[in-house]
Design a protein around this motif. Sequence first.
Motif: not given
Length: 916
Positions: A151, A204, A206
């Motif tokens: 991420c 983020s 991931g």
Amino acid sequence: MCAAVASTVHAAPDGDGESRLPLDAIFAPRTVAVIGATDKQGSVGRAVLWNLISNPFGATVYPINAHRPNVLGIKAYPSVAEAPGAVDLAVVATPAPTVPGVIAECVDAGVGGAVIISAGFKEIGAEGARLEREVLEQAARGRMRIIGPNCVGVMRPYSGMNATFAARLARPGSVGFISQSGALCTAILDWSFRENVGFSAFISVGSMLDVGWGDLIDYLGDDPYTKCIVIYMESIGDARSFLSASREVALAKPIVVIKAGRTEAAAKAAASHTGSLTGSDEVLDAAFRRVGVLRVDSISQVFDMAEVLSKQPRPRGPRLAILTNAGGPGVLATDTLIEDGGELAALSPETLAALDGFLPPAWSRGNPIDILGDADPGRYDRALAVTAKDPGIDGLLAILTPQAMTDPTATAELLRQHAKISGKPILASWMGGDAVEAGEQILNRAGIPTYRYPDTAAAAFTMMWRSSYNLQGLYETPNLPADGETAALARDRAEAVVAAARREGRSLLTEAESKRLLAAYGIPTARAIVADSPAAAVAAAGEIGYPVVLKLHSRTITHKTDVGGVQLNLRDADAVRDAYRAIEAAVRRAAAAAPGAFEGVTVQPMIKVEGYELILGSSLDPQFGPVLLFGTGGQLVEVFKDRALGLPPLNTTLARRMIEQTRIHRALRGVRGRRAVDLAALEQLLVRFSRLVIEQPSVREIDINPLLASPEQLIALDARVILHAPGVDLGSLPRPAIRPYPTQYASAWTAEDGTAFTLRPIRPEDEPLLVKFHGTLSERSVSLRYFHAMKYTARVAHERLTRICFIDYDREMALVADRKDPSTGEHEILGVGRLSKVRGTDEAEFALVVSDPYQGLGLGTEFLSRLVRVGREEGIRRIFGDILPENIEMQRICEKLGFKMTHNIQESVIRATLVL
């Protein structure tokens, strides 16, 4: 007798007594360790450390590097364990093979959360998946929460925390942004600076090894800076967690999703990118509708909808009024509105008369309201003020085109006073370039979203209405379900049918068995008699009465028409004999005499009633579990593709919403002189069918096609049921995405005076009974339960009771004491006990209240003892409740059941706690 807390607790005190929300170790850390920090230019470890130290956010940052005494001029430490203070968050930027060991060190050091930026996990295959399992095993030892791996990281713009390798910190704003794509994160970040869009959080995720959609939606739902949640999704992950959190949060904070993988090719690409399976896109749409999540198709729509839903109220209906100084743009907006499912509002006679009083004679006298090209700011202002008062209007769109007499800026100045119209969103389309820019800025600052094109604005309104419509369905009180005793009997009869087939090692039910299964749940079926010879078929036809239908009776063939296994409209014995022999011959040719292919026929009445052929079915989705299908049936079902999908269990409201999504719905309501089908009965049939699907997990697929619907009756003419293979472990199958009604917690109980009760989980249909229940509570009982006086009208408000009755059984369990009045046969609720999980923990809070006339019978003790048992079954480690000192009765109950009592002098309450 009552026990309660003053308000729902979502956070627990940490060691310092400070209230900390779940995931605060990640999003509000007091100390951060960057593992893999380095001076190397262009490296992730350098970028992350630089971002953290160059944007002060009130936390101490420790570089972790075993080979350097300092990094970027800051003292470095060989390991997390050697950092001088306790670490809340570890940001990991080391090669994937080292990460399990790094996480193990973090757990040993008491680190609460980690963001693993490193790539090279399940997205690369089996070896990466093995590393992920090792990471999870280590994290579980210390209950550490993890975002990632693979991420970009996380940002909290208001605090200044930038735990990413992105070049810049996002602007502060009200949008919580979560993305499964790191590349999209950086692109959106660049775009946001140009468009002046701000974020409360920029995340983020991931591969979502641990922290998933549900965790993050819950966290942002509690976050005071977040007004709207935007998600870029490639795979759903834990479907139940996502839906549970979304349903909880979406009513207060809009959730807008753009989901990659709508086409089959894109779905395969997304699966490859994330290393996850991707389910049916159509099922995903149904899931989003079920919990009030708004799905959009483009990135521009994502932020358009985030803006308008955070600035303006959701419309109560689909009717839009369009105010314009030019006819063409109004027509364009109207076309888009109608095509997208909205409606052009009909102006009331009062509104028309008021507009006639000051508009020029040539105005349109209808909607769109064309106030002509010479409209000055005052005309816009008065027209909007009048139109907004019309009760038949759910939203307004003001369109301005720059003409010689137009003053876009002055018009915007006057219109901004209408930015907050109770319950009615207002949107604007200031068409043009530089001439309208100042006016756009005025409107945007006032909270009126602006669009360059009127059709875009109309599309935004219809999406707002779609979001509102789906949310309304969540909290509309449905009709009563079947009686509990009848429901239990249905389940037992159906299980007997399924068990008999499984004992024979079969996965296909015969048509006769399929109809017995349906009949167990009260779904009307055409009578069917099995006949294994022409003579038996003739006898059966005589018993049923001519004309009749013969259908293949087989344990191996699923689609009878494909092999010539159906003969219709047989009017005498000779026709029945001939039909029997024709079916036998056709099947033996088609099936090459396979064992069990032909075992005779079923003889059924030829239904003469005209009606509509519907289909009702269910199959198993790998991510969402059982999925329901309703629509136009018959032999051309695949051609028409008029269908709606839904997730079980249904109530009558949700069943109606499924029916309304289909084109056949209009016909079912009655068209061209035809009488309407009994839609209420059809809703109940769908509810019973959804119960069958939930309660019979052995059923893999089931189709009722056709389900004949006419004004006189609803009847299943044919049914096909396929079971899971005998060797399949039913416990390993995808579970229902929406937790069904927990029947295991319902049972009878008799009070000390002999009064009989059923203690059972609450259900949405209980709202009317709760209204009556609150009328039985004294002021003392109310004060002890809620810690303050609360008016009866406030306690029984629909908005409040629907949320109390329509609960998520994964998040809380509420039991009610249900008594059936022997004299009237009516049900009444005489007590409520509730166990609410504290998010992000394995703890739960209890509360209960008993109707005043029924206090002192042992009902309070029984409630609390059952809540303790429920807690154990649900994996709760500790339950607690706060009690006012004067509530002596509740204190005695808790002491009797082994609770530890602790006096909180500061808050003047007694905390009752039990470790399970």
